[in-house]
Design a protein around this motif. Structure first.
Motif, PDB file in Angstrom:
ATOM      1  N   LYS A  85      24.899  46.245 -39.999  1.00 21.10           N
ATOM      2  CA  LYS A  85      25.718  45.233 -40.715  1.00 21.10           C
ATOM      3  C   LYS A  85      27.263  45.383 -40.119  1.00 21.10           C
ATOM      4  CE  LYS A  85      27.955  44.746 -45.451  1.00 21.10           C
ATOM      5  NZ  LYS A  85      27.842  45.269 -46.874  1.00 21.10           N
ATOM      6  N   ILE A  86      27.446  44.325 -39.529  1.00 24.64           N
ATOM      7  CA  ILE A  86      29.060  44.371 -38.787  1.00 24.64           C
ATOM      8  C   ILE A  86      30.007  43.572 -39.725  1.00 24.64           C
ATOM      9  CG2 ILE A  86      29.946  43.606 -36.690  1.00 24.64           C
ATOM     10  CD1 ILE A  86      27.296  43.916 -35.210  1.00 24.64           C
ATOM     11  N   LYS A  87      31.067  44.192 -39.488  1.00 22.80           N
ATOM     12  CA  LYS A  87      32.304  43.805 -40.180  1.00 22.80           C
ATOM     13  C   LYS A  87      33.463  43.545 -39.114  1.00 22.80           C
ATOM     14  CE  LYS A  87      35.888  44.662 -43.664  1.00 22.80           C
ATOM     15  NZ  LYS A  87      35.979  45.792 -44.823  1.00 22.80           N
ATOM     16  N   VAL A  88      34.018  42.475 -38.929  1.00 21.90           N
ATOM     17  CA  VAL A  88      35.292  42.141 -38.087  1.00 21.90           C
ATOM     18  C   VAL A  88      36.658  42.206 -38.959  1.00 21.90           C
ATOM     19  CG1 VAL A  88      36.218  40.439 -36.546  1.00 21.90           C
ATOM     20  CG2 VAL A  88      33.941  40.412 -36.783  1.00 21.90           C
ATOM     21  N   ILE A  89      36.988  43.453 -38.358  1.00 24.47           N
ATOM     22  CA  ILE A  89      38.620  43.744 -38.715  1.00 24.47           C
ATOM     23  C   ILE A  89      39.647  43.354 -37.910  1.00 24.47           C
ATOM     24  CG2 ILE A  89      40.217  45.569 -39.862  1.00 24.47           C
ATOM     25  CD1 ILE A  89      37.529  47.268 -39.983  1.00 24.47           C
ATOM     26  N   GLY A  90      40.432  42.329 -38.517  1.00 21.47           N
ATOM     27  CA  GLY A  90      41.573  41.662 -37.799  1.00 21.47           C
ATOM     28  C   GLY A  90      41.135  40.368 -37.573  1.00 21.47           C
ATOM     29  N   GLN A  91      41.861  39.576 -36.648  1.00 17.46           N
ATOM     30  CA  GLN A  91      41.651  38.204 -36.580  1.00 17.46           C
ATOM     31  C   GLN A  91      40.552  37.964 -35.733  1.00 17.46           C
ATOM     32  OE1 GLN A  91      45.029  36.411 -34.477  1.00 17.46           O
ATOM     33  NE2 GLN A  91      44.015  34.085 -34.600  1.00 17.46           N
ATOM     34  N   ARG A  92      39.627  37.048 -35.987  1.00 20.28           N
ATOM     35  CA  ARG A  92      38.267  36.667 -35.461  1.00 20.28           C
ATOM     36  C   ARG A  92      38.503  35.832 -34.175  1.00 20.28           C
ATOM     37  NH1 ARG A  92      32.570  35.226 -38.174  1.00 20.28           N
ATOM     38  NH2 ARG A  92      33.165  37.121 -39.200  1.00 20.28           N
ATOM     39  N   THR A  93      37.911  36.138 -33.081  1.00 19.92           N
ATOM     40  CA  THR A  93      38.010  35.255 -32.004  1.00 19.92           C
ATOM     41  C   THR A  93      36.832  34.748 -31.571  1.00 19.92           C
ATOM     42  OG1 THR A  93      37.601  36.907 -30.384  1.00 19.92           O
ATOM     43  CG2 THR A  93      39.810  36.815 -30.899  1.00 19.92           C
ATOM     44  N   LYS A  94      36.811  33.632 -30.713  1.00 23.77           N
ATOM     45  CA  LYS A  94      35.452  32.874 -30.208  1.00 23.77           C
ATOM     46  C   LYS A  94      34.452  34.228 -29.733  1.00 23.77           C
ATOM     47  CE  LYS A  94      36.961  28.417 -29.931  1.00 23.77           C
ATOM     48  NZ  LYS A  94      37.022  27.303 -28.719  1.00 23.77           N
ATOM     49  N   ASP A  95      34.873  35.177 -28.863  1.00 17.33           N
ATOM     50  CA  ASP A  95      34.512  36.024 -28.279  1.00 17.33           C
ATOM     51  C   ASP A  95      33.706  37.033 -29.313  1.00 17.33           C
ATOM     52  OD1 ASP A  95      34.820  35.028 -25.933  1.00 17.33           O
ATOM     53  OD2 ASP A  95      36.500  36.434 -25.187  1.00 17.33           O
ATOM     54  N   VAL A  96      34.421  37.341 -30.297  1.00 15.21           N
ATOM     55  CA  VAL A  96      33.965  38.276 -31.304  1.00 15.21           C
ATOM     56  C   VAL A  96      32.767  37.794 -31.976  1.00 15.21           C
ATOM     57  CG1 VAL A  96      34.588  39.685 -33.288  1.00 15.21           C
ATOM     58  CG2 VAL A  96      36.279  39.742 -31.404  1.00 15.21           C
TER      59      VAL A  96
END
Length: 328
Positions: A85-96
């Motif tokens: 279960k992955i979380k993205v912390i901060g602004q998401r980019t296309k690569d992320v």
């Protein structure tokens, strides 16, 4: 007629991959490693109570060559797919966004990523705590190795492969094969500073891509299949911070980790921190020729720095160089 005798210097994944494929082709292979442990980019921190991944966190497969290995590893129970279960912390980019995509197959070895090495090393003549300081060309076709204790190998080798970070390859081959130096000089390695963390209360995710401040990756080792409960989490810093703060003291490091984590406004509180450093974590160069091989000298160089620095890149660099030797 006895098979050609090959010395592989370095027991990281690229070196052991080359050794594995060369032995399958009938070569006699001896691997020399300066450390007591093997693993390179698959480094892990292990003692009686603790086994976690500090280096490569997982691997992906794109090449048919690696897919064949993956099929074997699955049958052997050596690897399993990790679906965190992955979380993205901060602004998401296309690569992320791409790497978080659930279609990405992430694979991990058991009980740590370093377990992959056991597959490659099973039938290899491996000699740890042998740091090579000089390559000695004793005649047109044969080599000996000198070690840092000034002893010289009793064995004579028909071929030598340097499976080491590019700067160390440069030190060994600079006078023997100067035409490689412009390529090797393009390889720049950056370290990754990191830490093993324990939390008062576990975060509500298994892994996180962090795009704020100096932190970049956080993963719960216990979320990986085949791992026991209660393991620490692995934290990686970005390369810029890691370079600038390579000599930071432990107390300052711990204070900075706590400060950075609090600035992310996450509810979980850090309980304890164990710093570590991954020296040759990232190579900045563009992809180089998949193998460096001088057939006249019978000398080669190999490493994940040739093919993008990924786990699969290390395996393929060893495979491709083994094919060059087979072709002569």
């Amino acid at each position: 007629m006895s098979p050609p005798n090959v010395a592989v210097i370095g027991a990281g994944l690229a070196g052991l991959s080359a050794a594995y494929y060369l032995q399958k082709q009938g070569f006699s292979v001896t691997v020399f490693e300066k450390k007591l442990n093997i693993g390179g980019r698959l480094g892990c921190f292990s003692d009686v109570e603790l086994e976690v991944d500090t280096g490569a966190q997982y691997f992906t497969v794109r090449s048919p060559v690696t897919q064949l290995l993956l099929d074997k590893w699955i049958k052997q129970g050596l690897v399993q797919r990790w679906n965190p279960k992955i979380k993205v912390i901060g602004q998401r980019t296309k690569d992320v966004h791409a790497v978080v995509n659930h279609l990405v197959e992430r694979w991990v070895a058991q009980p740590t990523m370093a377990a992959l090495m056991q597959f490659f090393v099973e039938d290899v003549d491996l000699r740890c705590q042998h740091e090579v300081s000089q390559l000695i060309k004793i005649n047109a076709n044969q080599w000996q190795l000198q070690f840092t204790d000034e002893s010289v190998s009793e064995d004579v080798f028909d071929r030598v492969l340097c499976a080491l970070p590019a700067p160390i390859v440069t030190q060994l081959v600079s006078t023997l094969q100067p035409s490689w130096l412009p390529l090797l000089d393009k390889v720049v390695f950056l370290p990754t500073q990191g830490a093993l963390l324990n939390f008062v209360e576990q975060p509500d995710f298994d892994a996180a891509f962090i795009n704020q401040g100096s932190l970049r990756w956080l993963a719960n080792n216990s979320s990986k299949p085949g791992r026991r409960a209660g393991l620490p989490w692995t934290l990686h810093f970005d390369q810029q911070w890691s370079v600038i703060n390579s000599a930071i003291g432990i107390d300052d490091f711990i204070s900075f980790v706590i400060k950075q984590w609090r600035e992310l406004n996450q509810p979980s509180e850090i309980r304890d921190i164990m710093p570590f450093s991954w020296q040759h974590a990232i190579s900045l160069n563009q992809a180089l020729p998949s193998s460096l091989w001088d057939n006249a000298l019978r000398l080669g160089a190999v490493g994940d720095w040739q093919m993008g620095g990924r786990v699969e890149g290390a395996i393929l660099s060893g495979y491709h160089l083994s094919q060059r030797l087979q072709q002569g």
